[in-house]
Design a protein around this motif. Sequence first.
Motif, PDB file in Angstrom:
ATOM      1  N   LEU A  12     -46.054  38.510  34.148  1.00 31.31           N
ATOM      2  CA  LEU A  12     -44.709  38.989  33.884  1.00 31.31           C
ATOM      3  C   LEU A  12     -43.675  37.888  34.119  1.00 31.31           C
ATOM      4  O   LEU A  12     -42.753  37.721  33.314  1.00 31.31           O
ATOM      5  CB  LEU A  12     -44.399  40.213  34.761  1.00 31.31           C
ATOM      6  CG  LEU A  12     -43.029  40.844  34.554  1.00 31.31           C
ATOM      7  CD1 LEU A  12     -42.895  41.372  33.140  1.00 31.31           C
ATOM      8  CD2 LEU A  12     -42.802  41.958  35.561  1.00 31.31           C
ATOM      9  N   ILE A  13     -43.838  37.122  35.171  1.00 32.99           N
ATOM     10  CA  ILE A  13     -42.919  36.013  35.458  1.00 32.99           C
ATOM     11  C   ILE A  13     -43.004  34.948  34.366  1.00 32.99           C
ATOM     12  O   ILE A  13     -41.984  34.448  33.894  1.00 32.99           O
ATOM     13  CB  ILE A  13     -43.213  35.418  36.854  1.00 32.99           C
ATOM     14  CG1 ILE A  13     -42.808  36.424  37.938  1.00 32.99           C
ATOM     15  CG2 ILE A  13     -42.477  34.096  37.051  1.00 32.99           C
ATOM     16  CD1 ILE A  13     -43.233  36.034  39.334  1.00 32.99           C
ATOM     17  N   ILE A  14     -44.194  34.610  33.942  1.00 30.89           N
ATOM     18  CA  ILE A  14     -44.377  33.634  32.854  1.00 30.89           C
ATOM     19  C   ILE A  14     -43.721  34.143  31.577  1.00 30.89           C
ATOM     20  O   ILE A  14     -43.030  33.393  30.874  1.00 30.89           O
ATOM     21  CB  ILE A  14     -45.876  33.336  32.623  1.00 30.89           C
ATOM     22  CG1 ILE A  14     -46.490  32.675  33.848  1.00 30.89           C
ATOM     23  CG2 ILE A  14     -46.085  32.493  31.384  1.00 30.89           C
ATOM     24  CD1 ILE A  14     -45.925  31.304  34.175  1.00 30.89           C
ATOM     25  N   ILE A  20     -36.587  33.606  28.318  1.00 30.27           N
ATOM     26  CA  ILE A  20     -35.305  32.960  28.613  1.00 30.27           C
ATOM     27  C   ILE A  20     -35.188  31.627  27.882  1.00 30.27           C
ATOM     28  O   ILE A  20     -34.144  31.321  27.304  1.00 30.27           O
ATOM     29  CB  ILE A  20     -35.139  32.788  30.139  1.00 30.27           C
ATOM     30  CG1 ILE A  20     -34.926  34.154  30.797  1.00 30.27           C
ATOM     31  CG2 ILE A  20     -33.977  31.857  30.468  1.00 30.27           C
ATOM     32  CD1 ILE A  20     -34.990  34.140  32.310  1.00 30.27           C
ATOM     33  N   ILE A  21     -36.258  30.851  27.880  1.00 28.72           N
ATOM     34  CA  ILE A  21     -36.233  29.563  27.178  1.00 28.72           C
ATOM     35  C   ILE A  21     -36.049  29.763  25.675  1.00 28.72           C
ATOM     36  O   ILE A  21     -35.266  29.058  25.033  1.00 28.72           O
ATOM     37  CB  ILE A  21     -37.507  28.753  27.489  1.00 28.72           C
ATOM     38  CG1 ILE A  21     -37.474  28.299  28.945  1.00 28.72           C
ATOM     39  CG2 ILE A  21     -37.652  27.559  26.561  1.00 28.72           C
ATOM     40  CD1 ILE A  21     -38.754  27.668  29.431  1.00 28.72           C
ATOM     41  N   LYS A  22     -36.756  30.731  25.099  1.00 22.30           N
ATOM     42  CA  LYS A  22     -36.596  31.023  23.671  1.00 22.30           C
ATOM     43  C   LYS A  22     -35.165  31.450  23.346  1.00 22.30           C
ATOM     44  O   LYS A  22     -34.612  31.072  22.317  1.00 22.30           O
ATOM     45  CB  LYS A  22     -37.571  32.127  23.227  1.00 22.30           C
ATOM     46  CG  LYS A  22     -39.014  31.700  23.181  1.00 22.30           C
ATOM     47  CD  LYS A  22     -39.277  30.734  22.064  1.00 22.30           C
ATOM     48  CE  LYS A  22     -39.460  31.498  20.778  1.00 22.30           C
ATOM     49  NZ  LYS A  22     -39.775  30.654  19.648  1.00 22.30           N
ATOM     50  N   TYR A  23     -34.545  32.229  24.222  1.00 19.39           N
ATOM     51  CA  TYR A  23     -33.177  32.677  24.016  1.00 19.39           C
ATOM     52  C   TYR A  23     -32.203  31.496  24.074  1.00 19.39           C
ATOM     53  O   TYR A  23     -31.315  31.369  23.232  1.00 19.39           O
ATOM     54  CB  TYR A  23     -32.789  33.729  25.060  1.00 19.39           C
ATOM     55  CG  TYR A  23     -31.338  34.123  24.996  1.00 19.39           C
ATOM     56  CD1 TYR A  23     -30.875  34.965  23.991  1.00 19.39           C
ATOM     57  CD2 TYR A  23     -30.428  33.646  25.928  1.00 19.39           C
ATOM     58  CE1 TYR A  23     -29.550  35.314  23.918  1.00 19.39           C
ATOM     59  CE2 TYR A  23     -29.091  33.996  25.864  1.00 19.39           C
ATOM     60  CZ  TYR A  23     -28.652  34.827  24.853  1.00 19.39           C
ATOM     61  OH  TYR A  23     -27.336  35.161  24.777  1.00 19.39           O
ATOM     62  N   ILE A  24     -32.378  30.619  25.036  1.00 19.22           N
ATOM     63  CA  ILE A  24     -31.475  29.478  25.199  1.00 19.22           C
ATOM     64  C   ILE A  24     -31.586  28.512  24.021  1.00 19.22           C
ATOM     65  O   ILE A  24     -30.585  27.971  23.563  1.00 19.22           O
ATOM     66  CB  ILE A  24     -31.766  28.754  26.531  1.00 19.22           C
ATOM     67  CG1 ILE A  24     -31.320  29.637  27.696  1.00 19.22           C
ATOM     68  CG2 ILE A  24     -31.070  27.400  26.604  1.00 19.22           C
ATOM     69  CD1 ILE A  24     -31.716  29.116  29.060  1.00 19.22           C
ATOM     70  N   LEU A  25     -32.778  28.320  23.508  1.00 19.79           N
ATOM     71  CA  LEU A  25     -32.997  27.367  22.422  1.00 19.79           C
ATOM     72  C   LEU A  25     -32.837  27.965  21.023  1.00 19.79           C
ATOM     73  O   LEU A  25     -33.011  27.251  20.038  1.00 19.79           O
ATOM     74  CB  LEU A  25     -34.389  26.744  22.557  1.00 19.79           C
ATOM     75  CG  LEU A  25     -34.627  25.939  23.839  1.00 19.79           C
ATOM     76  CD1 LEU A  25     -36.058  25.429  23.867  1.00 19.79           C
ATOM     77  CD2 LEU A  25     -33.635  24.807  23.960  1.00 19.79           C
TER      78      LEU A  25
END
Length: 134
Positions: A12-14, A20-25
């Motif tokens: 779940l943490i991964i 979050i990374i996909k959203y930021i990029l």
Amino acid sequence: MMWLLRLTIFALIIFLIYSIIKYILNPKRKLELAHEQKRYYFLDYQENVHKNFFLTYKGALFEGEKYLGTTDHAFEVVSIFIWPRNTAELKGMVKEDFQFIENKIHEHYHNAKIDWKSPVKEFMEKSRFPKDRF
């Protein structure tokens, strides 16, 4: 049982970090942010000629439609039609702003002929041929 719970929490943490990374990029998020901040941003998928590109400049959002054609050496984008998504956002823009946009598009598509749709087309034509004043 305890190791299964730990494995589930770790997964779940991964997954959350990945999301979050996909959203930021995400390029569409960057376009929306640049639009809100009234900055220049060019979003285009150059490998896919069928997808329109989006460009934001001074708070105005533009969409461009690409057309593939032949040049002397290859098949390339030879024609681009561009229009504002919301004409009210054009308030305060001058001819130099539209020339800046054309120059930025030509950086990506060197052989393309750029045609503006209404109302920018009429504005650019009017500013190219000023009428004599009496």
